[in-house]
Design a protein around this motif. Structure first.
Motif, mmCIF file in Angstrom:
data_model
loop_
_atom_site.group_PDB
_atom_site.id
_atom_site.type_symbol
_atom_site.label_atom_id
_atom_site.label_comp_id
_atom_site.label_asym_id
_atom_site.label_seq_id
_atom_site.Cartn_x
_atom_site.Cartn_y
_atom_site.Cartn_z
ATOM 1 N N ILE A 49 -6.178 11.503 -11.048
ATOM 2 C CA ILE A 49 -6.934 10.354 -11.557
ATOM 3 C C ILE A 49 -6.047 9.131 -11.817
ATOM 4 O O ILE A 49 -6.419 7.996 -11.492
ATOM 5 N N VAL A 50 -4.879 9.349 -12.397
ATOM 6 C CA VAL A 50 -4.034 8.223 -12.822
ATOM 7 C C VAL A 50 -3.042 7.804 -11.741
ATOM 8 O O VAL A 50 -2.682 6.626 -11.644
ATOM 9 N N HIS A 51 -2.619 8.763 -10.910
ATOM 10 C CA HIS A 51 -1.533 8.486 -9.968
ATOM 11 C C HIS A 51 -2.030 8.262 -8.530
ATOM 12 O O HIS A 51 -1.892 7.168 -7.980
ATOM 13 N N ILE A 52 -2.636 9.293 -7.923
ATOM 14 C CA ILE A 52 -2.971 9.206 -6.496
ATOM 15 C C ILE A 52 -4.178 8.317 -6.237
ATOM 16 O O ILE A 52 -4.174 7.470 -5.329
ATOM 17 N N LEU A 53 -5.253 8.494 -7.019
ATOM 18 C CA LEU A 53 -6.506 7.778 -6.741
ATOM 19 C C LEU A 53 -6.376 6.259 -6.856
ATOM 20 O O LEU A 53 -6.866 5.540 -5.965
ATOM 21 N N PRO A 54 -5.745 5.713 -7.893
ATOM 22 C CA PRO A 54 -5.584 4.248 -7.937
ATOM 23 C C PRO A 54 -4.775 3.697 -6.753
ATOM 24 O O PRO A 54 -5.096 2.623 -6.224
ATOM 25 N N GLU A 55 -3.746 4.441 -6.344
ATOM 26 C CA GLU A 55 -2.943 4.001 -5.196
ATOM 27 C C GLU A 55 -3.773 4.009 -3.915
ATOM 28 O O GLU A 55 -3.691 3.083 -3.096
ATOM 29 N N ALA A 56 -4.605 5.060 -3.757
ATOM 30 C CA ALA A 56 -5.472 5.134 -2.574
ATOM 31 C C ALA A 56 -6.498 4.012 -2.584
ATOM 32 O O ALA A 56 -6.780 3.392 -1.547
ATOM 33 N N ASN A 57 -7.048 3.727 -3.752
ATOM 34 C CA ASN A 57 -8.044 2.659 -3.866
ATOM 35 C C ASN A 57 -7.433 1.299 -3.540
ATOM 36 O O ASN A 57 -8.055 0.472 -2.872
ATOM 37 N N GLU A 58 -6.207 1.077 -3.996
ATOM 38 C CA GLU A 58 -5.500 -0.171 -3.692
ATOM 39 C C GLU A 58 -5.259 -0.314 -2.195
ATOM 40 O O GLU A 58 -5.404 -1.405 -1.624
ATOM 41 N N THR A 59 -4.923 0.785 -1.532
ATOM 42 C CA THR A 59 -4.679 0.764 -0.088
ATOM 43 C C THR A 59 -5.955 0.463 0.686
ATOM 44 O O THR A 59 -5.986 -0.396 1.578
ATOM 45 N N LEU A 60 -7.047 1.158 0.342
ATOM 46 C CA LEU A 60 -8.298 1.026 1.097
ATOM 47 C C LEU A 60 -9.048 -0.260 0.757
ATOM 48 O O LEU A 60 -9.873 -0.721 1.565
ATOM 49 N N ALA A 61 -8.796 -0.834 -0.414
ATOM 50 C CA ALA A 61 -9.475 -2.077 -0.798
ATOM 51 C C ALA A 61 -9.115 -3.225 0.137
ATOM 52 O O ALA A 61 -9.884 -4.198 0.263
ATOM 53 N N GLU A 62 -7.979 -3.140 0.808
ATOM 54 C CA GLU A 62 -7.580 -4.167 1.766
ATOM 55 C C GLU A 62 -8.427 -4.134 3.031
ATOM 56 O O GLU A 62 -8.476 -5.099 3.776
ATOM 57 N N TYR A 63 -9.111 -2.994 3.262
ATOM 58 C CA TYR A 63 -9.910 -2.833 4.490
ATOM 59 C C TYR A 63 -11.413 -2.852 4.218
ATOM 60 O O TYR A 63 -12.183 -3.329 5.055
ATOM 61 N N ILE A 64 -11.845 -2.325 3.061
ATOM 62 C CA ILE A 64 -13.271 -2.195 2.768
ATOM 63 C C ILE A 64 -13.548 -2.717 1.359
ATOM 64 O O ILE A 64 -12.874 -2.324 0.401
ATOM 65 N N ASP A 65 -14.557 -3.599 1.230
ATOM 66 C CA ASP A 65 -14.924 -4.155 -0.069
ATOM 67 C C ASP A 65 -15.918 -3.212 -0.762
ATOM 68 O O ASP A 65 -17.100 -3.525 -0.931
#
Length: 277
Positions: A49-65
């Motif tokens: 929840i604190v480590h992997i998911l925020p990093e993944a969300n930051e990565t994918l937010a650049e491609y999908i709103d």
């Protein structure tokens, strides 16, 4: 990259050596495993929840709103839920196992339902079903642990920063010894030949390194795919922590307060590591 290869070697030997020791040893320490699982449950929950998911969300937010990372994490959670609680559960609760439970609880009265069996044959059937059931358990356990090991390895393989690799690698190693031990004990209590037991332990030990290598290959190919994989692995970490480790340990009545403190310490440790980054 060298740190990931180092964890490949360390995780392999940790599972392989502890599994072999458990097979050959009569030593039991369920309390130590319970404490380790309680600590790991908090660690894994925070990792997801604190480590992997925020990093993944930051990565994918650049491609999908859209908060797609969270949705993919739910699918990752659901995938492991389906495999373990539906596919594996159907295998575990096959008619033979149900029949075995009925035979053991009802004894001679159940023999009436077996038209062509006398009491002696019924006892032989019970022994046969027990034998098959004991042999099946370690294979189901090794499959479940192996599935987790691959996803955990992938999560480590796709990390970008050295600090991420070190934090995640150490958290996984803190749990791997318990997996190896549990697998070794399951095989020790079965009727499988020892050579085959050791071969399965070696195979299970290889799955984390395989996952790490797969993660490294994915990370080198596409940032977008890396984000998807991170989301899936976040879901699997949350699943392992919440539905297996936490439920399993806190359903036991012994030392719940100590285990809860260890659970909180696991969360705090990973949260502190993320804060330092």
């Amino acid at each position: 990259m060298w740190l990931k290869f180092l964890f490949c070697v360390l995780m392999y030997f940790e599972v392989e050596q502890l599994g072999k020791i458990a097979i050959k040893s009569k030593f039991e320490n369920d309390m130590l495993i319970s404490y380790t699982n309680a600590f790991s449950s908090g660690l894994f929950l925070a990792v997801g929840i604190v480590h992997i998911l925020p990093e993944a969300n930051e990565t994918l937010a650049e491609y999908i709103d859209y908060p797609i990372a969270f949705l993919i994490a739910i699918f990752g959670f659901s995938l492991i839920l389906f495999v373990e609680k539906i596919i594996f559960r159907n295998v575990e609760e096959n008619p033979s196992c149900v029949e075995l439970q009925q035979l053991e609880h009802q004894g001679h009265h159940q023999a009436v339902l077996l038209d062509n069996f006398d009491h002696q044959h019924t006892n032989q059937l019970i022994r046969s079903l027990k034998y098959n059931q004991n042999n099946l358990k370690p294979y189901l356990l090794s499959t479940a642990i192996g599935l987790h090991a691959v996803f955990e390895g992938v999560a480590l393989g796709v990390t970008k920063r050295t600090s991420d690799t070190l934090a995640l690698g150490l958290s996984l190693m803190g749990h791997k010894w318990a997996e190896g031990w549990a697998l070794g004990v399951a095989f020790r209590e079965s009727n499988v030949e020892q050579e085959l037991q050791i071969n399965f332990i070696i195979f299970s030990a290889l799955l984390s390194p395989v996952g790490i290598i797969i993660g490294m290959l994915i990370a080198s190919e596409s940032i977008f795919v890396t984000g998807i994989v991170q989301s899936i692995t976040a879901g699997t970490f949350i699943y392992i922590a919440s539905t297996e480790l936490i439920v399993e340990e806190f359903n036991k009545n012994q030392n719940k307060t100590i285990k809860f403190i260890l659970y909180l310490l696991g969360i705090l440790l990973m949260s502190f590591i993320v804060y330092l980054e």
